[in-house]
Design an enzyme around this catalytic site. Structure first.
Site, PDB file in Angstrom:
ATOM      1  N   CYS A 192      53.448  58.430 -41.942  1.00 14.22           N
ATOM      2  CA  CYS A 192      53.567  57.368 -42.929  1.00 14.22           C
ATOM      3  C   CYS A 192      53.173  57.934 -44.281  1.00 14.22           C
ATOM      4  O   CYS A 192      52.879  59.112 -44.399  1.00 14.22           O
ATOM      5  CB  CYS A 192      52.724  56.167 -42.543  1.00 14.22           C
ATOM      6  SG  CYS A 192      50.992  56.441 -42.803  1.00 14.22           S
ATOM      7  N   LYS A 247      42.214  42.175 -40.775  1.00  6.83           N
ATOM      8  CA  LYS A 247      43.483  42.664 -40.215  1.00  6.83           C
ATOM      9  C   LYS A 247      43.217  43.723 -39.148  1.00  6.83           C
ATOM     10  O   LYS A 247      43.764  43.665 -38.049  1.00  6.83           O
ATOM     11  CB  LYS A 247      44.330  43.276 -41.338  1.00  6.83           C
ATOM     12  CG  LYS A 247      45.499  44.107 -40.856  1.00  6.83           C
ATOM     13  CD  LYS A 247      46.345  44.629 -41.999  1.00  6.83           C
ATOM     14  CE  LYS A 247      45.907  45.956 -42.561  1.00  6.83           C
ATOM     15  NZ  LYS A 247      46.144  47.123 -41.691  1.00  6.83           N
ATOM     16  N   ASN A 248      42.330  44.668 -39.481  1.00  2.00           N
ATOM     17  CA  ASN A 248      42.127  45.792 -38.558  1.00  2.00           C
ATOM     18  C   ASN A 248      41.314  45.419 -37.321  1.00  2.00           C
ATOM     19  O   ASN A 248      41.247  46.191 -36.365  1.00  2.00           O
ATOM     20  CB  ASN A 248      41.469  46.968 -39.292  1.00  2.00           C
ATOM     21  CG  ASN A 248      42.449  47.652 -40.230  1.00  2.00           C
ATOM     22  OD1 ASN A 248      43.641  47.325 -40.231  1.00  2.00           O
ATOM     23  ND2 ASN A 248      41.959  48.586 -41.031  1.00  2.00           N
ATOM     24  N   ASP A 251      40.028  53.173 -46.962  1.00  6.21           N
ATOM     25  CA  ASP A 251      40.854  52.029 -47.364  1.00  6.21           C
ATOM     26  C   ASP A 251      40.399  51.398 -48.680  1.00  6.21           C
ATOM     27  O   ASP A 251      41.059  50.496 -49.191  1.00  6.21           O
ATOM     28  CB  ASP A 251      40.854  50.954 -46.259  1.00  6.21           C
ATOM     29  CG  ASP A 251      41.723  51.357 -45.075  1.00  6.21           C
ATOM     30  OD1 ASP A 251      42.439  52.368 -45.177  1.00  6.21           O
ATOM     31  OD2 ASP A 251      41.692  50.652 -44.043  1.00  6.21           O
ATOM     32  N   ARG A 255      51.393  43.379 -46.403  1.00  2.00           N
ATOM     33  CA  ARG A 255      50.969  43.838 -45.068  1.00  2.00           C
ATOM     34  C   ARG A 255      49.485  43.572 -44.839  1.00  2.00           C
ATOM     35  O   ARG A 255      49.056  43.406 -43.689  1.00  2.00           O
ATOM     36  CB  ARG A 255      51.215  45.347 -44.921  1.00  2.00           C
ATOM     37  CG  ARG A 255      52.666  45.738 -44.699  1.00  2.00           C
ATOM     38  CD  ARG A 255      52.759  47.224 -44.389  1.00  2.00           C
ATOM     39  NE  ARG A 255      51.625  47.627 -43.585  1.00  2.00           N
ATOM     40  CZ  ARG A 255      50.872  48.694 -43.802  1.00  2.00           C
ATOM     41  NH1 ARG A 255      51.143  49.507 -44.790  1.00  2.00           N
ATOM     42  NH2 ARG A 255      49.859  48.974 -43.017  1.00  2.00           N
ATOM     43  N   ARG A 265      49.414  61.330 -39.303  1.00  2.38           N
ATOM     44  CA  ARG A 265      48.846  60.431 -38.316  1.00  2.38           C
ATOM     45  C   ARG A 265      49.306  60.692 -36.874  1.00  2.38           C
ATOM     46  O   ARG A 265      50.000  59.877 -36.267  1.00  2.38           O
ATOM     47  CB  ARG A 265      49.104  58.987 -38.740  1.00  2.38           C
ATOM     48  CG  ARG A 265      48.609  58.752 -40.157  1.00  2.38           C
ATOM     49  CD  ARG A 265      48.794  57.353 -40.618  1.00  2.38           C
ATOM     50  NE  ARG A 265      47.720  56.484 -40.213  1.00  2.38           N
ATOM     51  CZ  ARG A 265      47.568  55.247 -40.668  1.00  2.38           C
ATOM     52  NH1 ARG A 265      48.422  54.750 -41.514  1.00  2.38           N
ATOM     53  NH2 ARG A 265      46.583  54.499 -40.257  1.00  2.38           N
TER      54      ARG A 265
HETATM   55  C1  UD1 Z   1      42.688  52.850 -38.884  1.00  2.00           C
HETATM   56  C2  UD1 Z   1      42.967  51.671 -39.803  1.00  2.00           C
HETATM   57  C3  UD1 Z   1      43.295  52.162 -41.211  1.00  2.00           C
HETATM   58  C4  UD1 Z   1      42.185  53.094 -41.724  1.00  2.00           C
HETATM   59  C5  UD1 Z   1      41.877  54.195 -40.711  1.00  2.00           C
HETATM   60  C6  UD1 Z   1      40.681  55.046 -41.099  1.00  2.00           C
HETATM   61  C7  UD1 Z   1      43.865  49.992 -38.317  1.00  2.00           C
HETATM   62  C8  UD1 Z   1      45.039  49.207 -37.857  1.00  2.00           C
HETATM   63  N1  UD1 Z   1      44.077  50.919 -39.261  1.00  2.00           N
HETATM   64  O1  UD1 Z   1      43.871  53.614 -38.794  1.00  2.00           O
HETATM   65  O2  UD1 Z   1      43.413  51.039 -42.073  1.00  2.00           O
HETATM   66  O3  UD1 Z   1      42.599  53.694 -42.938  1.00  2.00           O
HETATM   67  O4  UD1 Z   1      41.601  53.617 -39.414  1.00  2.00           O
HETATM   68  O5  UD1 Z   1      39.570  54.248 -41.327  1.00  2.00           O
HETATM   69  O6  UD1 Z   1      42.744  49.769 -37.885  1.00  2.00           O
HETATM   70  N2  UD1 Z   1      43.914  61.483 -36.044  1.00  2.00           N
HETATM   71  C9  UD1 Z   1      44.288  62.592 -35.316  1.00  2.00           C
HETATM   72  N3  UD1 Z   1      44.691  62.409 -34.018  1.00  2.00           N
HETATM   73  C10 UD1 Z   1      44.723  61.184 -33.436  1.00  2.00           C
HETATM   74  C11 UD1 Z   1      44.336  60.058 -34.179  1.00  2.00           C
HETATM   75  C12 UD1 Z   1      43.920  60.253 -35.493  1.00  2.00           C
HETATM   76  O7  UD1 Z   1      44.265  63.714 -35.814  1.00  2.00           O
HETATM   77  O8  UD1 Z   1      45.103  61.089 -32.257  1.00  2.00           O
HETATM   78  C13 UD1 Z   1      43.494  61.653 -37.453  1.00  2.00           C
HETATM   79  C14 UD1 Z   1      44.430  60.944 -38.434  1.00  2.00           C
HETATM   80  O9  UD1 Z   1      45.551  61.727 -38.748  1.00  2.00           O
HETATM   81  C15 UD1 Z   1      43.527  60.714 -39.623  1.00  2.00           C
HETATM   82  C16 UD1 Z   1      42.160  60.503 -38.964  1.00  2.00           C
HETATM   83  O10 UD1 Z   1      42.264  60.987 -37.655  1.00  2.00           O
HETATM   84  O11 UD1 Z   1      43.495  61.850 -40.431  1.00  2.00           O
HETATM   85  C17 UD1 Z   1      41.707  59.063 -38.915  1.00  2.00           C
HETATM   86  O12 UD1 Z   1      42.686  58.288 -38.264  1.00  2.00           O
HETATM   87  P1  UD1 Z   1      42.332  57.004 -37.398  1.00  2.00           P
HETATM   88  O13 UD1 Z   1      40.878  56.725 -37.486  1.00  2.00           O
HETATM   89  O14 UD1 Z   1      42.947  57.157 -36.058  1.00  2.00           O
HETATM   90  O15 UD1 Z   1      43.108  55.864 -38.199  1.00  2.00           O
HETATM   91  P2  UD1 Z   1      44.016  54.695 -37.623  1.00  2.00           P
HETATM   92  O16 UD1 Z   1      43.437  54.159 -36.369  1.00  2.00           O
HETATM   93  O17 UD1 Z   1      45.433  55.136 -37.618  1.00  2.00           O
END
Ligand code: UD1
Length: 419
Positions: free
Chosen positions: A116, A22-23, A306, A398, A121
């Site tokens: 969420c 999915k990711n 995850d 999902r 996030r």
């Molecule tokens: C992706 C995955 C999700 C997984 C996560 C971490 C997808 C669609 N989803 O989510 O399943 O749990 O990676 O492996 O691929 N953060 C910030 N600022 C930002 C972006 C992120 O502070 O601009 C923080 C987030 O709040 C979180 C951490 O970074 O605490 C990791 O988030 P991130 O790696 O961005 O996760 P996603 O891409 O949302």
């Protein structure tokens, strides 16, 4: 609302095939916007989140045809550069079109995906990177608009290795002028899959899978249609392995890349579970004794956040006390309260959950609060005495394709009930 009625107690036995990731599929589908061509993507999992991404692409003007797990995405006729709030609210990962839309059209407007269940996030890292490339980002009334006359390659250092920010910036940089370097980039296997897809369409990306990714911008005319096969879903596969372990069963999961699962497999072995890994399969040979282990979630190649809820379900039945520390998301212990209802002995102290193994769990009336928490509760219910009613299983859909059908074929007893 749909729910699962689960009768526990059966050992799962047999073979189960993991779907495409999915990711990995979500950013690859978003990247189809870039080349204004017809792309063929194989092994796309038929999940709710993927259906939302399909709706987002269709809303923008792309033509998406699905034949089983093959998606043909023709992005040549995209007209709109704005995504409705309704679509954005249906899935956080819709924000992955930000980079490809900005790259191709120089502008895009989306509504803020918001927080969420598992954490707030934010998207500050996505924005900082795009700003470094010359984009102007405005956040107003819950909308984000990004605009750039011309995107220019930049040296970007991420404060933390965000998966989404790395993917969005890789896509934005494909058509930028000059070289973009993303440092402290996410190293997940999904980065490599996205890099491979982008390169198949004519982009010049290298370094994915390490902490430095370099993208040399190309011209629009350099991009061509691409055919790609999505990598197997390491989290789905991992969930099945834990399902086998928690029921003391014997299950072979096929269509996997064992190397991608090593952070999980290492912990499962440490917990005393017998694991056999082949070229493209992993087999769990049930163990009646599970040992306590400590886990700390980290970006790849650390232990995946995850898989944290599913491992907590397993360790709630281990001999001894495990400490599970969640460092990636600030609010990812929603399943603790539900596991406690089943008789688990878990205490949360700050970022850590102290899990004292109990001899048995008992079925209860539960709620799936988010995708992986929901999966963890299915696993705990499979191992529990008595029946469980698990509410709100839409969250599970999902990320898992008809999980109940897959597990029933291995000997589980799960019925889906529609209200
Ligand atoms: C992706 C995955 C999700 C997984 C996560 C971490 C997808 C669609 N989803 O989510 O399943 O749990 O990676 O492996 O691929 N953060 C910030 N600022 C930002 C972006 C992120 O502070 O601009 C923080 C987030 O709040 C979180 C951490 O970074 O605490 C990791 O988030 P991130 O790696 O961005 O996760 P996603 O891409 O949302």
């Amino acid at each position: 609302m749909q729910k699962f009625l689960i009768v526990g107690g059966n050992r799962l036995k047999g073979t189960i095939r993991a779907s495409g990731s999915k990711n990995a599929a979500l950013p690859v589908l978003a990247a189809c916007i870039l080349n204004a061509s017809k792309n063929t993507i194989h092994e796309v999992p038929r999940l709710k989140d993927v259906a939302v991404m399909k709706d987002v692409l269709t809303y923008l003007g792309a033509k998406v045809v699905c034949e089983g797990s093959t998606f043909i995405v023709d992005s040549s006729n995209i007209q709109s550069v704005e995504i409705s709030e309704d679509l954005m609210r249906r899935m956080r990962a819709s924000n992955l079109v930000l980079g490809s839309m900005l790259g191709r059209f120089g502008r895009v407007k989306i509504s803020y995906p918001g927080g969420c269940q598992i954490g707030s996030r934010p998207m500050n890292l996505h924005f900082k990177g795009m700003q470094a490339m010359g984009a102007v980002i405005k956040e107003k009334y819950g909308y984000i608009s990004a605009q750039a006359e011309k995107l220019t390659g930049a040296d970007i250092h991420l404060d933390l290795p965000s998966v989404g920010a790395t993917e969005n910036l890789m896509m934005a940089a494909v058509l930028a002028c000059g070289i973009t370097t993303i440092r402290n980039a996410a190293k997940e296997p999904e980065m490599v899959d996205l890099q491979n897809f982008l390169n198949k369409m004519g982009a010049r990306v290298k370094g994915a899978g390490t902490d430095t990714i370099k993208i040399e911008g190309v011209r629009r005319s350099d991009l061509k249609p691409a055919v790609h096969t999505i990598i197997p879903d390491r989290i789905e596969a991992g969930t099945h392995l834990v399902a086998a372990a928690i029921t003391g069963g014997e299950v072979t999961v096929t269509n996997v890349i064992p190397e991608h699962m090593e952070p999980l497999l290492a912990k499962m072995r440490e917990a005393g579970i017998r694991i056999l890994a082949g070229d493209d399969f992993v087999r769990v040979q049930g163990s009646d004794r599970i040992r306590a282990v400590d886990i700390k979630t980290m970006p790849y190649p650390g232990f995946p956040t995850d898989m944290q809820p599913q491992m907590m379900a397993l360790l709630s039945l281990a001999e001894g006390t495990s400490i599970i520390t969640e460092t990636v998301f600030e609010n990812r212990f929603k399943h603790v309260g539900e596991l406690r209802r089943m008789g688990a002995d878990i205490k949360v102290e700050g970022q850590s959950a102290i899990v004292k193994g109990v001899k048995k769990l008992s079925g209860a009336y539960l709620e799936a609060t988010d995708l992986r928490a929901g999966a963890a509760l299915v696993l705990a219910s499979l191992a529990a005495e008595n029946g469980t009613i698990l509410e709100d299983v839409a969250h599970i859909d999902r990320g898992y394709e008809r999980l109940e059908t897959k597990y029933n074929a291995l000997g589980a007893r799960i019925v889906r009930v529609h209200d």
